[in-house]
Design an enzyme around this catalytic site. Structure first.
Site, mmCIF file in Angstrom:
data_model
loop_
_atom_site.group_PDB
_atom_site.id
_atom_site.type_symbol
_atom_site.label_atom_id
_atom_site.label_comp_id
_atom_site.label_asym_id
_atom_site.label_seq_id
_atom_site.Cartn_x
_atom_site.Cartn_y
_atom_site.Cartn_z
ATOM 1 N N PRO A 158 -108.888 -5.507 -5.696
ATOM 2 C CA PRO A 158 -109.010 -5.032 -4.316
ATOM 3 C C PRO A 158 -108.619 -3.559 -4.196
ATOM 4 O O PRO A 158 -107.692 -3.105 -4.861
ATOM 5 C CB PRO A 158 -108.002 -5.903 -3.565
ATOM 6 C CG PRO A 158 -106.950 -6.199 -4.578
ATOM 7 C CD PRO A 158 -107.682 -6.330 -5.896
ATOM 8 N N CYS A 210 -118.751 23.949 8.536
ATOM 9 C CA CYS A 210 -120.094 24.371 8.932
ATOM 10 C C CYS A 210 -121.169 23.389 8.466
ATOM 11 O O CYS A 210 -121.995 23.697 7.615
ATOM 12 C CB CYS A 210 -120.379 25.745 8.357
ATOM 13 S SG CYS A 210 -119.126 26.905 8.846
ATOM 14 N N ARG A 223 -109.844 -1.290 -0.856
ATOM 15 C CA ARG A 223 -109.776 -1.125 0.596
ATOM 16 C C ARG A 223 -108.903 -2.184 1.272
ATOM 17 O O ARG A 223 -108.181 -1.879 2.223
ATOM 18 C CB ARG A 223 -111.206 -1.217 1.153
ATOM 19 C CG ARG A 223 -111.368 -0.800 2.596
ATOM 20 C CD ARG A 223 -112.775 -1.139 3.106
ATOM 21 N NE ARG A 223 -113.810 -0.714 2.190
ATOM 22 C CZ ARG A 223 -114.381 0.497 2.196
ATOM 23 N NH1 ARG A 223 -114.026 1.379 3.086
ATOM 24 N NH2 ARG A 223 -115.297 0.809 1.307
#
Ligand SMILES: *Cc1c(COP(=O)(O)O)cnc(C)c1O
Length: 430
Positions: A284, A354, A286
Site C-alpha cells: 500500500p 506559467c 496511498r
C-alpha cells in the site's frame, strides 16, 4: 476508509492536527509547507496488520507515495517493509533503518547499476516485469556468484476502473507479464540459473474504489500460482498482492480497510483452500499516506472577475502535481474556522506557475472572506505530493513537518536557490 478530516480538524476554531494548530506551523516554517500527522500514517497500517492478523502479511509501504526518511522510519519501526522502484528509494529505505529482508524491488525498467547494487543486499525479492529483465538479472547475479530471489509480476488483465494514468493491470499497460509468458518462464526456469522463482506479484492500479477488481485479480493470481506449482521443482513461497486501495479525497466512498482485508482473507485466510501455503505481501502507498498530510499555502491575491474569483496562492503545480497531472480533486479549507464558515463564492485556486494547468481547484465554492495573508490547507496531500514535486519555474521545493501528540519537527528543510544551482557548473560554452 481514510478521510481528510480524520486527523485534520478544527479545534478551538483553528484547523489542527494532533493538537497543533496548522497556522502556527505555517508562520514558523513558511509556506508552501507539507504537514503530516504521525498517527494518521500509523492508523491505516495497524488496521491492515490487525485485519490480516491470521495470515501475518508483510506490509511493504510503496516508497514513491511519500519518500521522506522520517516517514519511512516511522513506518518501518511499526513493522512495515518497503516496496521500491529505484535505487534511490532503496537507499532511502535502508537509511531509514528498514531491514533489507523486508524490501521488495519493483519497476519495469531496472538498470544494471540498480540491479547490481540491490544484489549486494539480501532483499526479499526482485519483482520482475519482463522476460528480458529476468534474463539480465540472472546474468548479473551469476557473475557475482549470487542467486536473486524473484517474484514475477503478473498482469492479470483486470480493469481497476480508475484514472487511465494510474491503471496498471490491463493488457494494454506496460506493466508485468501475462499468464503465457509466466508459464513459459516456469517451464524454462533452468535457463535462468542466477534467479530463484519464489513468488508472484500483482499491482493493478491506484485509487481503486471497489473491491471487485481486487477480488478478480486475487482469483487469477491464485489460479496461476497453483498452475505454476505443478511446473516448478520448488513451489512458490509468497504472493505479493500489490497496493492500490483508494482513499477519500472528496466524495469518493472507497472500501474500508477492514473490508479490503476480508477480500484478502476470502482468498488467503484460514477458511481458504490456500491457507498457509503462501506468505502474503502487500504494497500500500496511498492508503497509508494519502490522508496523513496536507499542503499549507498562503493566499497572495484575490482577483475578481465577473463570474468567479481567482485566489492566487503561494503553492503551485510544482509543489503538488496531482490536480494538473490527473485533474484530481483535493479539498481546500481555510485554517481559521471563522473564515471557512463565511459565505461561499465560486472560486478558482491557482498557483503562480506559467501554465494554465497550474490550478488546484476550479469553480469551487470557497469562502468569500479568504484574502491576502490568509492560509488554506490543500487536503489529502500526503501521498504523491512532495514525492512528485519539482523545482519547475526555479521554485524551491517545500519544507515538511511531522506532528505527533502535540510535538512537531521539521523533517525536511525548504530547498534553497543554492541547492538548485549547485550542480550547474562553469560558464557553459561562453
Ligand atoms: C505505486 C505502486 C504501489 C502503490 O500504489 P498505491 O496506489 O499508492 O497503493 C504498489 N506497488 C507497486 C508496484 C507500485 O508501482
Amino acid at each position: 476508509m481514510s478521510k481528510p478530516q480524520d486527523y485534520f480538524r478544527y479545534s478551538q476554531k483553528e484547523l489542527s492536527t494532533e493538537g497543533v494548530p496548522l497556522e502556527k506551523l505555517a508562520r514558523e516554517f513558511g509556506t508552501p509547507l507539507y504537514v503530516y500527522s504521525r498517527e494518521a500514517f500509523l492508523r491505516p497500517l495497524r488496521t491492515l496488520q490487525q485485519g490480516l492478523e491470521e495470515i501475518r502479511p508483510l506490509v511493504c509501504f510503496a516508497v514513491k507515495a511519500n519518500s521522506n526518511l522520517s516517514v519511512l522510519r516511522l513506518l518501518q519501526e511499526e513493522g512495515a517493509g518497503m516496496d521500491l522502484v529505484s535505487l534511490g528509494e532503496m537507499k532511502r529505505a535502508i537509511l531509514a533503518g528498514t531491514p533489507v529482508g523486508r524490501i521488495v524491488f519493483s519497476g519495469v525498467g531496472k538498470s544494471d547499476a540498480e540491479i547490481e547494487e540491490a544484489l549486494k543486499h539480501s532483499i526479499h525479492s526482485f519483482n520482475v516485469e519482463s522476460t528480458a529483465e529476468l534474463a539480465r538479472l540472472s546474468e548479473l547475479a551469476q557473475k557475482k556468484g549470487k542467486v536473486a530471489p524473484v517474484a514475477l509480476r503478473f498482469n492479470p488483465d483486470v480493469n481497476p476502473k480508475t484514472h487511465p494514468y494510474i491503471s496498471t493491470g490491463l493488457k494494454r499497460n506496460k506493466f508485468g507479464l501475462n499468464r503465457k509468458e509466466i508459464v513459459a518462464i516456469a517451464r524454462s526456469a533452468n535457463e535462468y540459473p542466477g534467479v530463484s522463482l519464489r513468488g508472484l506479484s500483482i499491482h493493478i492500479g491506484s485509487q481503486i474504489l471497489s473491491l471487485s477488481p481486487f477480488d478478480e485479480a486475487f482469483r487469477k493470481l491464485t489460479d496461476l500460482a497453483i498452475e505454476l506449482d505443478e511446473l516448478l521443482s520448488e513451489p512458490l513461497e509468497f504472493l505479493d498482492l500489490g497496493g492500490g486501495l483508494g482513499i477519500t479525497y472528496g466524495r469518493e466512498k472507497p472500501p474500508t480497510i477492514e473490508n479490503y482485508c476480508k477480500t484478502v482473507l476470502k482468498h488467503f485466510g484460514r477458511k481458504s483452500r490456500l491457507y498457509g501455503r503462501y506468505r502474503i505481501l502487500l504494497e500500500p502507498g496511498r492508503t497509508l499516506a494519502g490522508n496523513a498530510g496536507v499542503l499549507l499555502t498562503r493566499v497572495l491575491y484575490r482577483k475578481k472577475r465577473d463570474k468567479k474569483d481567482f485566489l492566487v496562492v503561494d503553492a503551485a503545480m510544482n509543489d503538488l502535481l496531482r490536480p494538473s497531472l490527473y485533474g484530481s480533486h483535493h479539498g481546500i479549507v481555510a485554517l481559521q474556522e471563522r473564515i471557512e464558515k463565511a459565505k461561499r463564492i465560486r472560486t478558482d485556486v491557482v498557483g503562480p506557475v506559467c501554465e494554465s494547468s497550474d490550478c488546484f481547484a476550479s469553480d469551487r465554492l470557497l469562502s468569500s472572506k479568504l484574502d491576502s495573508g490568509d492560509y488554506v490547507a490543500i487536503l489529502s496531500a500526503g501521498a504523491y505530493g512532495m514525492s512528485m514535486s519539482s523545482s519547475y519555474n526555479t521554485r524551491n521545493r517545500p519544507a515538511e513537518v511531522l506532528v505527533s501528540k502535540g510535538v512537531y519537527r521539521l523533517i525536511r528543510k525548504r530547498e534553497t536557490f543554492e541547492d538548485q544551482v549547485r550542480l550547474e557548473i562553469g560558464k557553459g560554452l561562453s
